[in-house]
Motif scaffolding. Sequence first.
Motif, short mmCIF file in Angstrom:
data_model
loop_
_atom_site.label_atom_id
_atom_site.label_comp_id
_atom_site.label_asym_id
_atom_site.label_seq_id
_atom_site.Cartn_x
_atom_site.Cartn_y
_atom_site.Cartn_z
N LEU A 1 -5.02 13.69 0.24
CA LEU A 1 -6.24 13.10 1.16
C LEU A 1 -6.92 12.04 0.17
N ALA A 2 -7.11 12.16 -1.09
CA ALA A 2 -7.84 11.34 -1.89
C ALA A 2 -7.01 9.92 -2.26
N ALA A 3 -5.48 10.25 -2.07
CA ALA A 3 -4.89 9.12 -2.11
C ALA A 3 -4.88 7.99 -1.21
N ARG A 4 -5.21 8.59 0.29
CA ARG A 4 -5.26 8.00 1.44
C ARG A 4 -6.72 8.16 2.12
N PRO A 5 -7.70 7.82 1.73
CA PRO A 5 -8.75 7.85 2.47
C PRO A 5 -8.61 7.76 4.04
N GLY A 6 -9.34 8.60 4.76
CA GLY A 6 -9.03 8.40 6.33
C GLY A 6 -7.81 9.07 6.72
N SER A 7 -6.87 9.30 5.96
CA SER A 7 -5.81 10.06 6.54
C SER A 7 -6.20 11.76 6.85
N ARG A 8 -5.31 12.23 7.57
CA ARG A 8 -5.69 13.74 7.89
C ARG A 8 -4.35 14.68 7.53
N ILE B 1 0.90 -1.06 -0.11
CA ILE B 1 0.08 -0.03 0.09
C ILE B 1 1.05 1.29 0.20
N ASP B 2 1.73 1.30 0.80
CA ASP B 2 2.81 2.48 0.87
C ASP B 2 3.45 2.66 -0.38
N GLU B 3 3.88 1.62 -1.00
CA GLU B 3 4.64 1.58 -2.36
C GLU B 3 3.71 2.55 -3.38
N VAL B 4 2.31 2.09 -3.31
CA VAL B 4 1.41 2.69 -4.36
C VAL B 4 1.08 4.06 -3.86
N LEU B 5 1.01 4.59 -2.59
CA LEU B 5 0.61 5.85 -1.90
C LEU B 5 1.98 6.80 -2.50
N LEU B 6 3.12 6.03 -2.33
CA LEU B 6 4.53 6.73 -2.63
C LEU B 6 4.31 7.18 -4.17
N GLY B 7 3.76 6.47 -5.01
CA GLY B 7 3.60 6.92 -6.31
C GLY B 7 2.67 8.36 -6.43
N GLU B 8 1.56 8.23 -5.62
CA GLU B 8 0.74 9.29 -5.52
C GLU B 8 1.32 10.72 -5.02
N ALA B 9 2.25 10.27 -4.07
CA ALA B 9 2.90 11.37 -3.43
C ALA B 9 3.93 11.98 -4.15
#
Length: 267
Positions: free
Chosen positions: A61-68, A6-14
């Motif tokens: 925030l869209a990349a990680r729903p529930g994050s703040r 999950i974090d690898e995917v999120l890294l791409g978004e970031a």
Amino acid sequence: MKAAGIDEVLLGEARAAVEAAGAVLRERYTTHARVRNIAEIFEELQANDNAVLPELERRLLAARPGSRWVEDELATGAMPEGEWWIVDPAEGNINHVHGMPEWAVTATLMRDNRPVLTAVHLPLAGDTYTAVAGHGATLDGEPLHVSTKTGLDAALVATGQAQPHEDEETYRRIGESVTALLTAGLVVRVSVPATLQLINVAAGRMEAFWQYSEVRSGLVSGALLVTEAGGVVTDIHGDPWTPARRDFLAAAPGVHRAVSAALAPVK
């Protein structure tokens, strides 16, 4: 999908988010100072933030729903549990508005007060530094490694202030610490922003960076990059660093203890 995946995917978004923001700031950049007084400085700093911050917030925030989202980029101290994005839309903003090239866009996901992924984009160089906890740090996909030096007498080290108008006690400690490392080390750099110093430590170009500060946005991305590149990140006394610590030290393993010892007399 496991957390690491999950974090690898999120890294791409970031990464995509900071690179898009960097393109906007690059268009706003000039090689001459565009400010003449303190009022214009703060006006231009805010204009840069306003140009990219809303879109950064939306995308992350869209990349990680529930994050703040941490609203104040100069916020300090420990954070509530959970996942939080700490973003500096123009890290080194003061350099940007004065026509200097040392600035970046950063985004770091914190999970229960630990940085777990980060992306730092340098628009003028076209470089993007990334890291995922437990999976190493890279510059545009190439692994980063900290310096292998073992002697402080050969070390290039750095510090700087976290923000304008620090208190007098902090200025005293900065000054005394610079004197201590000028005596013990080879060369001391004093400049801003912190993140650009820390990527140099992660890439092995410098051996250490320290700062008397709890401002999270300048430290969390670099802390993860240095750790994942094989460095050591603690407070100045050598204890494990967290956002609640009042000071910060990131160094190559071969010089970390010596830097900490050199700074120990500074109270």
